[in-house]
Design a protein around this motif. Structure first.
Motif, PDB file in Angstrom:
ATOM      1  N   GLY A 132      17.552  42.451  89.385  1.00 61.21           N
ATOM      2  CA  GLY A 132      18.194  42.604  90.677  1.00 61.21           C
ATOM      3  C   GLY A 132      19.222  41.510  90.893  1.00 61.21           C
ATOM      4  N   ASN A 133      20.266  41.802  91.627  1.00 60.29           N
ATOM      5  CA  ASN A 133      21.348  40.842  91.802  1.00 60.29           C
ATOM      6  C   ASN A 133      20.814  39.519  92.346  1.00 60.29           C
ATOM      7  N   LEU A 134      21.131  38.439  91.630  1.00 61.46           N
ATOM      8  CA  LEU A 134      20.739  37.092  92.022  1.00 61.46           C
ATOM      9  C   LEU A 134      21.979  36.323  92.436  1.00 61.46           C
ATOM     10  N   SER A 135      21.843  35.499  93.435  1.00 62.26           N
ATOM     11  CA  SER A 135      22.924  34.584  93.791  1.00 62.26           C
ATOM     12  C   SER A 135      22.342  33.182  93.897  1.00 62.26           C
ATOM     13  N   SER A 136      23.092  32.209  93.426  1.00 64.52           N
ATOM     14  CA  SER A 136      22.677  30.820  93.503  1.00 64.52           C
ATOM     15  C   SER A 136      23.904  29.961  93.775  1.00 64.52           C
ATOM     16  N   PHE A 137      23.664  28.701  94.037  1.00 60.60           N
ATOM     17  CA  PHE A 137      24.759  27.802  94.387  1.00 60.60           C
ATOM     18  C   PHE A 137      24.800  26.649  93.386  1.00 60.60           C
ATOM     19  N   THR A 138      26.000  26.334  92.940  1.00 61.81           N
ATOM     20  CA  THR A 138      26.204  25.270  91.971  1.00 61.81           C
ATOM     21  C   THR A 138      27.314  24.359  92.471  1.00 61.81           C
ATOM     22  N   GLY A 139      27.088  23.060  92.372  1.00 61.93           N
ATOM     23  CA  GLY A 139      28.087  22.097  92.808  1.00 61.93           C
ATOM     24  C   GLY A 139      29.363  22.189  91.998  1.00 61.93           C
ATOM     25  N   GLN A 140      30.501  21.982  92.663  1.00 61.05           N
ATOM     26  CA  GLN A 140      31.793  22.087  91.992  1.00 61.05           C
ATOM     27  C   GLN A 140      31.908  21.088  90.842  1.00 61.05           C
ATOM     28  N   ALA A 141      31.394  19.881  91.033  1.00 59.65           N
ATOM     29  CA  ALA A 141      31.547  18.847  90.015  1.00 59.65           C
ATOM     30  C   ALA A 141      30.836  19.214  88.717  1.00 59.65           C
ATOM     31  N   ASN A 165      35.697  20.041  95.722  1.00 56.76           N
ATOM     32  CA  ASN A 165      35.370  20.553  97.047  1.00 56.76           C
ATOM     33  C   ASN A 165      33.893  20.330  97.308  1.00 56.76           C
ATOM     34  N   PRO A 166      33.521  19.912  98.523  1.00 59.46           N
ATOM     35  CA  PRO A 166      32.100  19.672  98.788  1.00 59.46           C
ATOM     36  C   PRO A 166      31.257  20.944  98.821  1.00 59.46           C
ATOM     37  N   SER A 167      31.895  22.096  99.032  1.00 58.89           N
ATOM     38  CA  SER A 167      31.144  23.356  99.103  1.00 58.89           C
ATOM     39  C   SER A 167      30.800  23.845  97.703  1.00 58.89           C
ATOM     40  N   SER A 168      29.611  24.387  97.550  1.00 57.13           N
ATOM     41  CA  SER A 168      29.162  24.863  96.247  1.00 57.13           C
ATOM     42  C   SER A 168      29.817  26.187  95.895  1.00 57.13           C
ATOM     43  N   ALA A 169      29.896  26.441  94.598  1.00 52.07           N
ATOM     44  CA  ALA A 169      30.313  27.755  94.122  1.00 52.07           C
ATOM     45  C   ALA A 169      29.100  28.677  94.113  1.00 52.07           C
ATOM     46  N   GLN A 170      29.329  29.951  94.379  1.00 47.23           N
ATOM     47  CA  GLN A 170      28.236  30.918  94.376  1.00 47.23           C
ATOM     48  C   GLN A 170      28.246  31.650  93.034  1.00 47.23           C
ATOM     49  N   VAL A 171      27.092  31.632  92.367  1.00 41.63           N
ATOM     50  CA  VAL A 171      26.960  32.234  91.047  1.00 41.63           C
ATOM     51  C   VAL A 171      26.144  33.512  91.174  1.00 41.63           C
ATOM     52  N   PHE A 172      26.670  34.611  90.650  1.00 41.36           N
ATOM     53  CA  PHE A 172      26.006  35.907  90.725  1.00 41.36           C
ATOM     54  C   PHE A 172      25.541  36.328  89.333  1.00 41.36           C
ATOM     55  N   GLN A 173      24.309  36.827  89.268  1.00 41.91           N
ATOM     56  CA  GLN A 173      23.761  37.383  88.044  1.00 41.91           C
ATOM     57  C   GLN A 173      23.160  38.738  88.350  1.00 41.91           C
ATOM     58  N   GLY A 174      23.102  39.577  87.354  1.00 40.81           N
ATOM     59  CA  GLY A 174      22.518  40.894  87.550  1.00 40.81           C
ATOM     60  C   GLY A 174      22.249  41.566  86.224  1.00 40.81           C
ATOM     61  N   GLY A 175      21.467  42.646  86.258  1.00 41.38           N
ATOM     62  CA  GLY A 175      21.145  43.393  85.055  1.00 41.38           C
ATOM     63  C   GLY A 175      22.312  44.224  84.575  1.00 41.38           C
ATOM     64  N   GLY A 176      22.197  44.692  83.339  1.00 39.16           N
ATOM     65  CA  GLY A 176      23.305  45.436  82.735  1.00 39.16           C
ATOM     66  C   GLY A 176      22.993  46.889  82.483  1.00 39.16           C
ATOM     67  N   ALA A 177      22.128  47.489  83.299  1.00 41.87           N
ATOM     68  CA  ALA A 177      21.802  48.906  83.112  1.00 41.87           C
ATOM     69  C   ALA A 177      23.079  49.742  83.164  1.00 41.87           C
ATOM     70  N   GLY A 178      23.264  50.600  82.164  1.00 43.26           N
ATOM     71  CA  GLY A 178      24.453  51.442  82.097  1.00 43.26           C
ATOM     72  C   GLY A 178      25.628  50.779  81.415  1.00 43.26           C
ATOM     73  N   LEU A 179      25.543  49.448  81.181  1.00 47.97           N
ATOM     74  CA  LEU A 179      26.655  48.723  80.560  1.00 47.97           C
ATOM     75  C   LEU A 179      26.261  48.093  79.227  1.00 47.97           C
ATOM     76  N   LEU A 180      25.059  47.524  79.164  1.00 50.29           N
ATOM     77  CA  LEU A 180      24.639  46.850  77.942  1.00 50.29           C
ATOM     78  C   LEU A 180      24.382  47.846  76.823  1.00 50.29           C
TER      79      LEU A 180
END
Length: 661
Positions: free
Chosen positions: A340-349, A381-396
C-alpha cells in the motif's frame, strides 16, 4: 574542533538492544502402516520485541493557532517566553491569536514500539514404495504456515500536536515550559499529544505437492533415474495499518495504506539422470542430467518454464569435464506487488547533494546542479522531502536469468594435487529492486549524463517559487525492474596436500578473473546517467581477486599463513587532472591501488578442546585511497566506501577457544 555532548537524564534509559522474548513449541510424529509412512510436524513460535528509544518533537507553533486554553495558568516565566512572540488579550492567561510570530521548540518524546508475532507451521505427509517395483517410490506433503503479527506504536497525533503546519487546533500545553523542554515532564507531554495505535500483518501459505521417483529403464551404462512432481501454492498478505497511520494523522512519521493481496502458483516438474557411457575408452563415465519446471502465477498472469541441463564426462580417472546451462525465474513477491502507498519524510540535508554545491569538488555535481538552476550557495530547506513508496502490481515484471558454467577438473592419483578451472557466464534480466530517495537524487545530479531517468523520479521547486524555492518536494521510490546485469569470467581452484617427514603440508588457492561486469539500471546506459554500462575495473569491482592458504600440521599444532589479493581499480570516467575552483591542471587520485594482505595463525588441537591465535593484516597495510569528490563515488575520508575488499582495521589480533561437551 571540540564538541561537548550533553544529554538529559532520560537519555540513559534508552535501549541499545531491543528487549526480546521468544517461546517455541515443536512436536513431531511418525507412523508406519505396512509400506506406507505417515509423518507430521507442528511448530509454534511467539516472538515479542519491545523498543524504547527517544525522538524529537519540534512543532511549529504561533501564527493563527497561537491561542491557548483560557483556563490554562501561565507562570511569569512562561509569559516572558511567549512575550517575545505573541501579544496578550485582556485575559492574562490567554495568548491572543496573531498572524505573525512563530516558534519551533524542541523537546524529547519517547519512541516506543511493541511487536508480538505468532508463527504457526504444520506439515503432514505420506510416502511409500510401489509394491510392483523395487525402485519406484512416492511421497505427498501438505503444509500450512501462518504468521500473525501485531505492532503497537506510540506516536504523536497531528490533530493534538498544535503544529500550525498539521493542525488547526492550538497547543493544549505550554511547550516553552522548561519541564517539557528538559524531558522531565515527558509523561505529561505523551498524555497530551501522544497515542498508542496498533496495526496487524498476516501472512498465510498453503502448499500441496506430490513426487514420484524411480528408474525408467536400463541402458548399457546403467539405469535412467527420474523424478516427476506437481505442486500447488497459495499465499496471501494482509497488512492493516492503524486508522491514524492510514489517515496520515501521525506527526513526523510515515503514513501507509492497506497492503493486501493473494497469489496462487501451479507447477509441474521433472528431473532425469541419464548414464550415457561407462567404462569405455576415453570415457570412464558420461552422464547427462536434465530438469525442467513449468508454472503458472495468477499475480502476473504468466505461464512460463525454466530448465537446466548438466553434463559430466569422466574422460580418464584424472580428468573430468563438466558443464551446466539453465534458466531461472522469480515472480514479484506479494509485498513487492501489493504494498500500500507509503509516505515518509526525509531531511533535505540527507538527500540533496546540491546544497552548497559551490564548495564541492565533484564536477558532475557542480555542472548538473548549476544546470538545474540551484544557486551555488543554496543552504537547503528546513522542511522535509516527502518520499512515496508503493507496490508494482501491473507494472513489475518477473526476474529471469540465464546461466552457463563449464570447466575441467584435474585430479591425478599419483600426484597430491587437484585443479579445477571453470568458465562462468551469468545474465540477470529485470531484477526487482527498490531505490532509496538518496540514490535516486544522487543518480540524477552525480551522473555523467544529465538529465537522465533518475531525474524524473522526484520533483524540485523552481528557483522562483513563492515558497520553499529549490526545495526537493516529492520523491517516488517505488519498486522497479533493473534492466540487465551480466558477469563473465573464470574461476581457478587448486589444492596440494602431502604428508612429509616434518608434518602434513596443505596449499590451497582460489582465483577469480572477470572479463565482463555489466550493470544497467534502465534500457540504455544514458538513461541511467552512464556513458558505458560495463563497470569492470571500476572502484569496488576488481578484475582479479585471489587468495592462497598455506598450512603445516605437526601433531597437535597447525601453523597457517593466508594471503588475499585485490586487483587495482579506478574511476572509469574521471581524469587524473581537472579544474579545481578555477585552478587548471589540478591533480587528483582516481586509482585505488592493488593490495595484498597477510594473515597468520597457530592452532592447538585436543580431542575435547582447541585454541587458536592469529594476526590479521600482519604488515598493517593501509587500504587504498582515492580523492574524495569523484563523480558517483562515496568515500570514508579518502577510502572508497563500497570497495569492501579492503581491510579497514589494520593489524589486529584474534583468538578463539572451542570446547566440546
Amino acid at each position: 574542533f571540540y564538541e561537548d555532548v550533553l544529554n538529559y537524564d532520560a537519555y540513559g534509559d534508552v535501549q541499545l538492544i531491543d528487549r526480546q522474548e521468544r517461546f517455541s513449541a515443536f512436536a513431531t510424529s511418525d507412523f508406519s502402516f505396512g509400506d506406507i509412512n505417515w509423518t507430521s510436524e507442528f511448530l509454534y513460535n511467539r516472538r515479542g520485541t519491545d523498543t524504547h528509544r527517544l525522538r524529537q518533537f519540534f512543532p511549529v507553533i504561533g501564527g493563527k493557532n497561537a491561542g491557548l486554553d483560557p483556563s490554562l495558568p501561565l507562570s511569569a516565566a512562561q509569559r516572558a517566553a511567549y512575550q517575545r512572540l505573541y501579544t496578550y488579550s485582556n485575559n492574562p492567561n490567554y495568548i491572543a491569536p496573531v498572524t505573525s510570530g512563530v516558534a519551533q521548540p524542541i523537546m524529547p518524546f519517547s519512541s516506543d514500539q511493541k511487536v508480538r508475532v505468532d508463527y504457526y507451521y504444520v506439515r503432514t505427509g505420506l510416502d511409500g514404495m510401489f509394491k510392483s517395483t523395487d525402485s519406484w517410490s512416492w511421497s505427498t506433503n501438505l503444509s500450512y504456515t501462518r504468521s500473525d503479527g501485531d505492532y503497537n506504536v506510540l506516536s504523536i497525533l497531528n490533530s493534538k500536536s498544535g503544529d500550525v503546519t498539521r493542525s488547526e487546533t492550538a497547543p493544549s500545553v505550554n511547550y516553552f515550559d522548561p519541564c517539557f523542554l528538559s524531558g522531565q515532564c515527558m509523561d505529561q507531554l505523551q498524555a497530551a499529544v501522544g497515542q498508542w495505535h496498533k496495526g496487524n500483518t498476516v501472512y498465510d501459505q498453503l502448499l500441496v505437492n506430490a513426487v514420484v521417483t524411480g528408474e525408467l529403464f536400463d541402458l548399457p551404462a546403467g539405469p535412467v533415474g527420474s523424478a516427476f512432481g506437481a505442486e500447488y501454492r497459495r499465499f496471501s498478505i494482509d497488512d492493516q495499518p492503524s486508522e491514524d497511520e492510514r489517515s496520515g494523522n501521525l506527526w513526523g512519521q510515515s503514513s501507509a495504506l492497506v497492503t493486501k493481496g493473494t497469489d496462487t502458483v501451479k507447477e509441474v516438474y521433472t528431473e532425469i539422470e541419464v548414464p550415457l557411457l561407462k567404462g569405455k575408452p576415453a570415457s570412464e563415465a558420461l552422464s547427462l542430467n536434465l530438469s525442467a519446471r513449468a508454472f503458472d502465477y495468477d499475480s502476473v498472469s504468466d505461464s512460463d518454464y525454466v530448465w537446466k541441463a548438466g553434463l559430466s564426462w569422466q574422460i580418464i580417472p584424472a580428468v573430468r569435464l563438466r558443464a551446466t546451462k539453465g534458466t531461472s525465474y522469480r515472480a514479484p513477491g506479494l509485498y513487492e506487488l501489493y504494498l500500500g502507498n507509503l509516505s515518509s519524510f526525509t531531511g533535505q540535508a540527507s538527500i540533496d547533494p546540491c546544497i552548497d554545491w559551490g564548495n564541492k569538488t565533484n564536477e558532475n555535481l557542480r555542472a548538473n546542479c548549476a544546470a538545474a538552476g540551484v544557486p551555488a550557495n543554496y543552504v537547503g530547506n528546513p522542511s522535509s522531502a516527502q518520499v512515496f513508496q508503493g507496490g508494482g502490481a501491473g507494472l513489475l515484471k518477473p526476474e529471469t536469468s540465464n546461466a552457463f558454467t563449464g570447466g575441467i577438473v584435474f585430479t591425478p592419483a599419483s600426484w597430491p594435487i587437484s585443479v579445477a578451472v571453470d568458465y562462468f557466464n551469468y545474465e540477470v534480466r529485470d531484477q526487482i529492486a527498490s531505490l532509496s530517495a538518496a540514490s535516486i537524487i544522487s543518480g540524477c545530479y552525480g551522473a555523467d549524463v544529465y538529465p537522465n531517468y533518475f531525474c524524473t523520479l522526484f520533483t524540485r521547486n523552481p528557483a522562483n517559487a513563492p515558497t520553499d524555492p529549490n526545495k526537493i518536494d516529492n520523491v517516488h521510490a517505488t519498486y522497479i525492474n533493473i534492466y540487465k546485469q551480466k558477469v563473465r569470467g573464470y574461476d581457478l581452484l587448486a589444492r596440494f596436500d602431502k604428508d612429509l617427514s616434518f608434518g602434513k603440508l596443505e596449499l590451497e588457492s582460489q582465483v577469480t578473473y572477470t572479463v565482463e561486469d555489466f550493470d544497467q539500471t534502465f534500457s540504455t546506459a544514458v538513461a541511467g546517467g552512464l556513458v558505458n554500462s560495463n563497470r569492470l575495473g571500476s572502484i569496488g569491482r576488481p578484475q582479479l581477486v585471489g587468495n592462497l592458504r598455506m598450512a603445516l600440521k605437526r601433531e597437535d599444532w597447525t601453523y597457517s599463513w593466508f594471503m588475499n589479493y585485490v586487483d587495482e581499480t579506478k574511476h572509469l570516467t574521471a581524469s587524473p587532472t581537472f579544474t579545481y575552483f578555477n585552478w587548471t591542471n589540478a591533480v587528483r587520485d582516481v586509482v585505488a591501488e592493488a593490495r595484498l594482505y597477510h594473515t597468520a595463525s597457530v592452532k592447538y588441537d585436543q580431542p575435547k578442546w582447541s585454541v587458536l591465535f592469529g594476526i590479521n593484516n600482519v604488515f598493517d597495510k593501509d587500504p587504498a585511497t582515492i580523492s574524495n569528490g569523484l563523480p558517483n563515488t562515496s568515500t570514508y575520508g579518502n577510502v572508497p566506501a563500497f570497495a569492501t575488499q579492503y581491510d579497514l582495521l589494520g593489524r589486529t589480533l584474534f583468538a578463539r577457544f572451542s570446547v566440546k561437551f
